[in-house]
Design a protein around this motif. Structure first.
Motif, PDB file in Angstrom:
ATOM      1  N   LEU A  59      39.335 -11.950  22.597  1.00  0.00           N
ATOM      2  CA  LEU A  59      40.290 -11.148  23.350  1.00  0.00           C
ATOM      3  C   LEU A  59      41.233 -10.414  22.415  1.00  0.00           C
ATOM      4  CD1 LEU A  59      41.597 -10.267  25.991  1.00  0.00           C
ATOM      5  CD2 LEU A  59      42.933 -12.371  25.966  1.00  0.00           C
ATOM      6  N   GLU A  60      41.683 -11.087  21.347  1.00  0.00           N
ATOM      7  CA  GLU A  60      42.597 -10.462  20.395  1.00  0.00           C
ATOM      8  C   GLU A  60      41.924  -9.306  19.678  1.00  0.00           C
ATOM      9  OE1 GLU A  60      45.920  -9.623  18.132  1.00  0.00           O
ATOM     10  OE2 GLU A  60      45.714 -10.861  19.923  1.00  0.00           O
ATOM     11  N   PHE A  61      40.612  -9.433  19.421  1.00  0.00           N
ATOM     12  CA  PHE A  61      39.887  -8.357  18.741  1.00  0.00           C
ATOM     13  C   PHE A  61      39.678  -7.160  19.667  1.00  0.00           C
ATOM     14  CE2 PHE A  61      35.797  -6.313  17.771  1.00  0.00           C
ATOM     15  CZ  PHE A  61      36.078  -5.836  16.497  1.00  0.00           C
ATOM     16  N   VAL A  69      52.603  -4.835  29.350  1.00  0.00           N
ATOM     17  CA  VAL A  69      52.461  -6.126  30.018  1.00  0.00           C
ATOM     18  C   VAL A  69      51.651  -7.115  29.183  1.00  0.00           C
ATOM     19  CG1 VAL A  69      51.722  -7.298  32.136  1.00  0.00           C
ATOM     20  CG2 VAL A  69      52.587  -4.964  32.254  1.00  0.00           C
ATOM     21  N   GLY A  70      50.669  -6.622  28.433  1.00  0.00           N
ATOM     22  CA  GLY A  70      49.824  -7.492  27.643  1.00  0.00           C
ATOM     23  C   GLY A  70      48.359  -7.361  28.016  1.00  0.00           C
ATOM     24  N   PRO A  71      47.463  -7.990  27.250  1.00  0.00           N
ATOM     25  CA  PRO A  71      46.025  -7.780  27.443  1.00  0.00           C
ATOM     26  C   PRO A  71      45.403  -8.522  28.615  1.00  0.00           C
ATOM     27  CG  PRO A  71      46.406  -9.283  25.617  1.00  0.00           C
ATOM     28  CD  PRO A  71      47.758  -8.818  26.067  1.00  0.00           C
ATOM     29  N   VAL A  82      44.917  -6.370  31.685  1.00  0.00           N
ATOM     30  CA  VAL A  82      43.909  -5.342  31.389  1.00  0.00           C
ATOM     31  C   VAL A  82      42.509  -5.950  31.453  1.00  0.00           C
ATOM     32  CG1 VAL A  82      43.076  -3.704  29.660  1.00  0.00           C
ATOM     33  CG2 VAL A  82      45.522  -4.032  29.975  1.00  0.00           C
ATOM     34  N   LEU A  83      42.360  -7.144  30.908  1.00  0.00           N
ATOM     35  CA  LEU A  83      41.064  -7.819  30.952  1.00  0.00           C
ATOM     36  C   LEU A  83      40.621  -8.043  32.395  1.00  0.00           C
ATOM     37  CD1 LEU A  83      38.786  -9.206  29.323  1.00  0.00           C
ATOM     38  CD2 LEU A  83      40.076 -11.329  29.548  1.00  0.00           C
ATOM     39  N   LEU A  84      41.558  -8.450  33.256  1.00  0.00           N
ATOM     40  CA  LEU A  84      41.239  -8.642  34.669  1.00  0.00           C
ATOM     41  C   LEU A  84      40.775  -7.331  35.299  1.00  0.00           C
ATOM     42  CD1 LEU A  84      41.179 -10.460  37.161  1.00  0.00           C
ATOM     43  CD2 LEU A  84      43.622 -10.003  37.476  1.00  0.00           C
ATOM     44  N   CYS A  85      41.453  -6.237  34.962  1.00  0.00           N
ATOM     45  CA  CYS A  85      41.047  -4.921  35.487  1.00  0.00           C
ATOM     46  C   CYS A  85      39.637  -4.560  35.023  1.00  0.00           C
ATOM     47  CB  CYS A  85      42.030  -3.851  35.020  1.00  0.00           C
ATOM     48  SG  CYS A  85      43.639  -3.906  35.811  1.00  0.00           S
ATOM     49  N   LEU A  86      39.351  -4.777  33.750  1.00  0.00           N
ATOM     50  CA  LEU A  86      38.030  -4.429  33.220  1.00  0.00           C
ATOM     51  C   LEU A  86      36.934  -5.257  33.872  1.00  0.00           C
ATOM     52  CD1 LEU A  86      38.913  -4.071  29.415  1.00  0.00           C
ATOM     53  CD2 LEU A  86      38.432  -2.232  31.051  1.00  0.00           C
ATOM     54  N   ILE A 133      47.216 -20.034  43.566  1.00  0.00           N
ATOM     55  CA  ILE A 133      46.628 -18.712  43.301  1.00  0.00           C
ATOM     56  C   ILE A 133      47.715 -17.719  42.908  1.00  0.00           C
ATOM     57  CG2 ILE A 133      45.503 -16.732  44.390  1.00  0.00           C
ATOM     58  CD1 ILE A 133      43.869 -18.753  46.045  1.00  0.00           C
ATOM     59  N   THR A 134      48.817 -17.728  43.645  1.00  0.00           N
ATOM     60  CA  THR A 134      49.905 -16.787  43.369  1.00  0.00           C
ATOM     61  C   THR A 134      50.535 -17.051  42.008  1.00  0.00           C
ATOM     62  OG1 THR A 134      50.368 -16.689  45.741  1.00  0.00           O
ATOM     63  CG2 THR A 134      52.061 -15.850  44.261  1.00  0.00           C
ATOM     64  N   LEU A 135      50.767 -18.319  41.677  1.00  0.00           N
ATOM     65  CA  LEU A 135      51.340 -18.644  40.374  1.00  0.00           C
ATOM     66  C   LEU A 135      50.412 -18.220  39.239  1.00  0.00           C
ATOM     67  CD1 LEU A 135      52.849 -22.179  41.088  1.00  0.00           C
ATOM     68  CD2 LEU A 135      54.118 -20.076  40.649  1.00  0.00           C
ATOM     69  N   LEU A 136      49.110 -18.434  39.410  1.00  0.00           N
ATOM     70  CA  LEU A 136      48.154 -18.051  38.369  1.00  0.00           C
ATOM     71  C   LEU A 136      48.077 -16.534  38.218  1.00  0.00           C
ATOM     72  CD1 LEU A 136      45.247 -20.584  39.070  1.00  0.00           C
ATOM     73  CD2 LEU A 136      46.849 -20.612  37.157  1.00  0.00           C
ATOM     74  N   LEU A 137      48.034 -15.824  39.346  1.00  0.00           N
ATOM     75  CA  LEU A 137      47.964 -14.366  39.277  1.00  0.00           C
ATOM     76  C   LEU A 137      49.247 -13.763  38.717  1.00  0.00           C
ATOM     77  CD1 LEU A 137      46.283 -13.542  42.719  1.00  0.00           C
ATOM     78  CD2 LEU A 137      45.239 -13.356  40.460  1.00  0.00           C
ATOM     79  N   GLY A 138      50.372 -14.452  38.937  1.00  0.00           N
ATOM     80  CA  GLY A 138      51.657 -13.884  38.534  1.00  0.00           C
ATOM     81  C   GLY A 138      52.073 -14.165  37.116  1.00  0.00           C
ATOM     82  N   MET A 139      51.360 -15.005  36.399  1.00  0.00           N
ATOM     83  CA  MET A 139      51.778 -15.375  35.055  1.00  0.00           C
ATOM     84  C   MET A 139      51.746 -14.175  34.122  1.00  0.00           C
ATOM     85  SD  MET A 139      50.214 -19.185  34.492  1.00  0.00           S
ATOM     86  CE  MET A 139      50.812 -20.551  35.486  1.00  0.00           C
ATOM     87  N   GLY A 140      52.899 -13.875  33.541  1.00  0.00           N
ATOM     88  CA  GLY A 140      52.994 -12.793  32.578  1.00  0.00           C
ATOM     89  C   GLY A 140      53.161 -11.426  33.187  1.00  0.00           C
ATOM     90  N   MET A 141      53.290 -11.342  34.515  1.00  0.00           N
ATOM     91  CA  MET A 141      53.387 -10.044  35.173  1.00  0.00           C
ATOM     92  C   MET A 141      54.740  -9.869  35.838  1.00  0.00           C
ATOM     93  SD  MET A 141      49.828  -8.895  36.850  1.00  0.00           S
ATOM     94  CE  MET A 141      49.687 -10.243  37.994  1.00  0.00           C
ATOM     95  N   PRO A 142      55.192  -8.622  36.008  1.00  0.00           N
ATOM     96  CA  PRO A 142      56.394  -8.390  36.805  1.00  0.00           C
ATOM     97  C   PRO A 142      56.202  -8.898  38.226  1.00  0.00           C
ATOM     98  CG  PRO A 142      55.793  -6.414  35.567  1.00  0.00           C
ATOM     99  CD  PRO A 142      54.663  -7.383  35.421  1.00  0.00           C
TER     100      PRO A 142
END
Length: 606
Positions: free
Chosen positions: A3-5, A134-136, A139-143, A458-467
């Motif tokens: 993921l970092e690469f 926001v962080g990667p 973006v990974l989820l979107c991809l 589900i909500t806590l997992l989806l919300g981690m690191g997001m506004p």
């Protein structure tokens, strides 16, 4: 490592000077002017409004945030300038040709090559903005969802879907108001930006200091008075800012060092600030921008949402305050001396003008005006109040800086809302949201508590690191259909999701509010996050209470509401004593266990 690469962490926030700084300030003023024009003074097409807004945000992000940790912390690179220019050009293209998109029939009128190119470019630029702000992970989820949309027909049932070509996906995602430029970004364009601008003006007009003085008058005399002041002041400011992270940075920069100076452990000081700041998004009258999203999605009036959220929000802060009081007695935390307590006359003499914009935004919101109009009206009053609070010359410097700062503050929300639009659109196109909801419904059977617990996780997992707004949007798309089938009411169900979307800001492991507090306190963020969760443990129970006790939302008879409040006070009180191990005196282990069991039994028998 992979993921970092593929998606490296973003670089530093640049302190721009010279020409790049001028460009960012110009983009800030252009954004303010556009929002005023598009939302307040003209009936602009929503597609055009969001396209121009996102374009301006993207230019600022590419210039002010480095691409990777190795990026120059002071100057944008040639790549950054290229991306900023591309953002401006693609925005001009979409804005200039928007009329043709409005009248074309999606999926029937094929996209031209230039439309496919422009659509692909704006998706790529939006994802890069999301990565930088926001962080990667998002973006990974979107991809993953994009790949699922285009290639998911090759999967086995039940996760397969009909054939969706890349051109069809692009058509539905970019050239409509249901995907990238959907409801999340529309709310960011109007409501969020207007409230961010208002919050910045209020902060620069010494609103944070005024709230701290008001809180000190109320809570400063008791044990642990400074910590209690921090909770109340952070809640008052948080209802305006709506962002736990920015609230921690604003009020925490004052309260955390002061608590540490008086002997509070650094972890406790940070945890107190995080617990107080996080709840601001649940506190009427403003409740941050997520409440406006809830009104937009559900069609429930904002006033109805505010009235329903009032008692649970007061219960949250009452529980945190009570638990902090028990902690203060147990640890013998110091009081504020009489000399340090601000007087009522002095506080009002210094800050009385700040009451007018707060009363104005409250009155406008409760009168049915849109949040954009309410924020704009209150901001106009603040423009005059700021002169009285800080003086002409200082206020003029503030006004010169605020538009650029407002765009910087709005960038993470805009990036996350753009990604949320992609995700929500992708879930809708393929029917994946309904399939996931069906799986959750099969899992919980007839148990309401299990279904609620699954939705909370589900909500806590989806919300981690997001506004918070983006966390709520994703939860509404994935878990919303589950709650809709539980016969608990749309208001209670979405408020339940909103609570856990807000709490994701301080829930480990990606507790963004705790990371902000850690940078001020100088300790590891995980210790602060754990302490904040412990202080705000009742916040994870209150949503279950108002689902099981509708009277808590003031939607039943007065008698039912009184019974609901009484039971809820017993539950959170028992929970606070169990967690702190203290009541009138220290509790033994078996006494703590009895408090836990009693609180649990009250929940189970509802």
């Amino acid at each position: 490592m992979i993921l970092e690469f593929l998606l490296p962490q973003p670089g530093p926030q640049r302190q721009l000077r010279n020409f790049p700084a001028v460009v960012v300030h110009l983009m800030g003023w252009a954004t303010v002017a556009w929002v005023v024009h598009a939302v307040l003074m003209a009936r602009s097409d929503p597609l055009v409004a969001t396209i121009v807004f996102l374009t301006l945000i993207m230019v600022v992000v590419f210039l002010s945030v480095g691409a990777t940790s190795r990026s120059d912390p002071d100057e944008p690179s040639a790549l950054d300038w290229s991306l900023a220019t591309s953002s401006l050009l693609v925005g001009l293209y979409f804005a200039g040709t928007a009329d043709s998109f409005i009248y074309r029939i999606n999926l029937l009128d094929p996209l031209s090559r230039i439309e496919v190119l422009a659509g692909s470019l704006v998706v790529g630029l939006a994802l890069e903005v999301t990565r930088r702000t926001v962080g990667p992970v998002l973006v990974l989820l979107c991809l993953v969802l994009i790949l699922y949309n285009v290639f998911g027909h090759h999967l086995a049932p039940p996760f397969n879907h009909g054939v969706i070509s890349y051109s069809d996906w692009l058509d539905l995602t970019v050239f409509t108001t249901d995907g990238l430029f959907g409801a999340p970004l529309r709310v960011a364009t109007s409501y969020v930006f207007a409230l961010i601008f208002f919050g910045l003006l209020f902060s620069r007009a010494r609103g944070g200091e005024f709230f701290c003085d008001l809180a000190a008058m109320v809570a400063g005399r008791g044990k642990g008075g400074l910590a209690k002041v921090s909770v109340i002041a952070s809640g008052l400011f948080g209802t305006v800012s709506g962002s736990p992270t920015s609230d921690v940075v604003t009020t925490g920069s004052i309260t955390i060092p002061e608590m540490m100076r008086r002997g509070y452990p650094a972890k406790l000081a940070g945890a107190v600030e995080v617990a107080g700041s996080t709840g601001g998004g649940l506190l009427p009258p403003v409740m941050g921008s997520a409440a406006f999203l809830m009104a937009e999605i559900t069609g429930i009036s904002y006033v109805e949402i505010v009235v329903a959220a009032a008692v649970p929000a007061l219960l949250y802060y009452g529980a945190v305050y009570f638990q902090l009081h028990l902690r203060a007695i147990k640890l013998d935390l110091p009081r504020l001396s009489p000399d340090e307590l601000p007087g009522l006359v002095g506080t009002l003499r210094r800050g009385w003008p700040l009451l007018f914009p707060m009363l104005a935004i409250t009155w406008l919101l409760l009168s049915g005006y849109t949040p954009a109009l309410a924020g704009a009206g209150a901001s106009v009053i603040l423009l005059l109040v700021g002169i009285r609070m800080v003086g002409w010359s200082s206020w003029l410097r503030v006004l010169a800086e605020i538009p650029g700062e407002a765009v910087r503050r709005a960038a993470p929300v805009a990036g996350a809302c753009a990604a949320a639009g992609l995700i929500v659109g992708g879930l809708t196109i393929t029917g994946l949201a309904a399939k996931l909801s069906g799986m959750v419904l099969q899992f919980h059977g007839d148990s309401l508590l299990i279904a609620l617990a699954a939705s909370a996780v589900i909500t806590l997992l989806l919300g981690m690191g997001m506004p918070v707004p983006s966390a709520y949007l994703l939860a509404a798309a994935v878990a919303g259909p589950v709650l809709a089938q539980l016969a608990i009411g749309e208001l209670a169900g979405h408020l339940f999701l909103l609570y856990f979307a807000v709490m994701s800001a301080m829930t480990p492991p990606i507790a963004v509010a705790a990371f902000a507090a850690a940078s001020i306190a100088g300790v590891r963020p995980f210790g602060i996050a754990g302490g904040a969760v412990r202080l705000a443990i009742s916040a994870y129970v209150i949503p279950f209470l108002f689902v099981l006790l509708p009277g808590l939302l003031l939607r039943t008879t007065l008698q039912d509401s009184l019974v609901a409040v009484t039971i809820s006070l017993c539950v959170v009180g028992l929970l606070a004593m169990a967690v702190e191990g203290y009541a009138a005196k220290p509790l033994l282990r078996w006494q703590q266990a009895c408090c836990f069991i009693a609180a649990g039994l009250l929940l189970l028998v509802l």
